[in-house]
Design a protein around this motif. Structure first.
Motif, short mmCIF file in Angstrom:
data_model
loop_
_atom_site.label_atom_id
_atom_site.label_comp_id
_atom_site.label_asym_id
_atom_site.label_seq_id
_atom_site.Cartn_x
_atom_site.Cartn_y
_atom_site.Cartn_z
N SER A 1 0.82 -1.16 -0.04
CA SER A 1 -0.03 -0.24 -0.02
C SER A 1 0.81 1.36 -0.04
O SER A 1 2.14 1.15 0.55
CB SER A 1 -1.06 -0.11 1.28
OG SER A 1 -0.06 0.20 2.27
N GLY A 2 0.42 2.19 -0.43
CA GLY A 2 1.29 3.41 -0.53
C GLY A 2 0.96 4.48 -1.74
O GLY A 2 1.27 5.81 -1.40
N PRO A 3 0.38 4.18 -2.84
CA PRO A 3 0.20 5.35 -3.81
C PRO A 3 -0.74 5.94 -3.31
O PRO A 3 -1.57 5.81 -2.81
CB PRO A 3 -0.40 4.37 -5.19
CG PRO A 3 0.16 3.03 -4.83
CD PRO A 3 0.18 2.95 -3.40
N LEU A 4 -0.50 7.39 -3.48
CA LEU A 4 -1.50 8.41 -3.12
C LEU A 4 -1.90 9.04 -4.41
O LEU A 4 -1.12 9.22 -5.38
CB LEU A 4 -0.56 9.53 -2.28
CG LEU A 4 -0.07 9.00 -0.86
CD1 LEU A 4 0.69 10.05 -0.36
CD2 LEU A 4 -1.18 8.35 -0.18
N GLY A 5 -3.05 9.52 -4.18
CA GLY A 5 -3.64 10.40 -5.46
C GLY A 5 -4.73 9.84 -6.23
O GLY A 5 -5.19 8.69 -5.81
N THR A 6 -5.10 10.23 -7.37
CA THR A 6 -6.01 9.60 -8.10
C THR A 6 -5.67 8.43 -8.95
O THR A 6 -6.34 7.80 -9.39
CB THR A 6 -6.97 10.74 -9.09
OG1 THR A 6 -6.16 11.35 -10.00
CG2 THR A 6 -7.54 11.57 -8.24
N ASP A 7 -4.29 8.42 -9.30
CA ASP A 7 -3.80 7.48 -10.24
C ASP A 7 -3.41 6.20 -9.32
O ASP A 7 -2.36 6.26 -8.79
CB ASP A 7 -2.71 7.77 -11.01
CG ASP A 7 -2.01 6.70 -11.96
OD1 ASP A 7 -2.55 5.78 -12.05
OD2 ASP A 7 -1.01 6.83 -12.19
N LEU A 8 -3.94 5.21 -8.94
CA LEU A 8 -3.75 3.96 -8.00
C LEU A 8 -3.53 2.84 -8.79
O LEU A 8 -3.97 1.95 -8.16
CB LEU A 8 -4.91 4.24 -6.96
CG LEU A 8 -5.17 5.16 -6.25
CD1 LEU A 8 -6.20 4.93 -5.03
CD2 LEU A 8 -3.60 5.60 -5.31
N SER A 9 -2.72 3.00 -10.03
CA SER A 9 -2.67 1.93 -10.97
C SER A 9 -1.81 0.83 -10.16
O SER A 9 -1.02 1.48 -9.15
CB SER A 9 -2.02 2.09 -12.17
OG SER A 9 -1.02 3.01 -12.04
N ALA A 10 -1.53 -0.37 -10.50
CA ALA A 10 -0.65 -1.28 -9.83
C ALA A 10 0.82 -0.60 -9.97
O ALA A 10 1.22 -0.24 -10.69
CB ALA A 10 -0.59 -2.64 -10.38
N GLN A 11 1.24 -1.08 -8.67
CA GLN A 11 2.75 -0.51 -8.62
C GLN A 11 3.84 -1.61 -8.48
O GLN A 11 3.45 -2.57 -7.98
CB GLN A 11 3.10 0.07 -7.17
CG GLN A 11 2.24 1.55 -6.85
CD GLN A 11 2.55 2.46 -7.81
OE1 GLN A 11 3.62 3.08 -7.83
NE2 GLN A 11 1.59 3.29 -8.52
N LYS A 12 4.64 -1.70 -9.27
CA LYS A 12 5.89 -2.61 -9.43
C LYS A 12 6.28 -2.77 -8.13
O LYS A 12 6.79 -1.80 -7.27
CB LYS A 12 6.87 -2.25 -10.52
CG LYS A 12 7.60 -3.25 -10.91
CD LYS A 12 8.44 -2.91 -12.20
CE LYS A 12 9.45 -3.97 -12.56
NZ LYS A 12 10.10 -3.47 -13.74
N ALA A 13 6.69 -3.98 -7.85
CA ALA A 13 7.43 -4.35 -6.58
C ALA A 13 8.98 -4.10 -6.60
O ALA A 13 9.34 -4.08 -7.69
CB ALA A 13 7.05 -5.88 -6.06
N PRO A 14 9.42 -3.65 -5.53
CA PRO A 14 10.82 -3.69 -5.66
C PRO A 14 11.70 -5.10 -6.16
O PRO A 14 11.05 -6.08 -6.10
CB PRO A 14 11.41 -3.51 -4.18
CG PRO A 14 10.19 -2.88 -3.63
CD PRO A 14 9.03 -3.63 -4.22
#
Length: 164
Positions: free
Chosen positions: A86-99
């Protein structure tokens, strides 16, 4: 033996709240669930399945979550495992690539890449100089989608029921 471990790594408490919501949904499907801070998990040997989540800061997982994955990789490879961050902020909450290291560990244990949930950053929960500054900016707020969290946890619970 406890059935399910839901572990989390958090800095400001938002990921812990997500972990607790996931655990509540899995419990509703009649599973025994233990919720622990990832730093407090020595071994996953006593669990039949594991859900692990980490806050995502500047594209990185919390070190205690990565340590749990590394330390228990052989055991995790022999159980169902679900990962989230968890952590994306704002209106674009698309999938975030893992480290990269988390991607490698997920592949090694046979888990899907982490599912992404929005994060929370508020003045009341911000910890540290930079976070407190950001909490007063335009990205501040609670971007967690509780319906999406509940649906994801529901799918886990259904998988576990089918596996019984």
């Amino acid at each position: 033996m406890t059935e399910i471990l839901v572990a989390y790594a958090t800095k400001m408490g938002g990921t812990k709240e997500i972990a607790e919501a996931i655990a509540a949904r899995i419990r509703a499907a009649s599973h025994e669930v233990t919720v622990l801070d990832a730093a407090d998990v020595g071994s996953v040997a006593d669990y039949k399945a594991v859900v692990l989540g980490s806050a995502l800061y500047a594209g990185r997982w919390r070190p205690e979550a990565v340590k749990l994955l590394k330390r228990n990789a052989d055991l995790l490879a022999r159980r169902p495992v679900w990962l989230f961050h968890s952590g994306p902020l704002g209106t674009d909450l698309s999938a975030q690539k893992a480290p990269r290291k988390v991607q490698e560990l997920a592949t090694r244990i046979g888990a899907d890449q982490p599912f992404t949930f929005g994060g929370r950053l508020t003045g009341q929960t911000a910890v540290g100089f930079l976070a407190k500054k950001m909490a007063n900016g335009p990205m501040a707020g609670d971007y967690r989608d509780w319906d999406a969290i509940d649906l994801w946890a529901y799918k886990i619970a259904q998988h576990l029921v089918a596996a019984r």
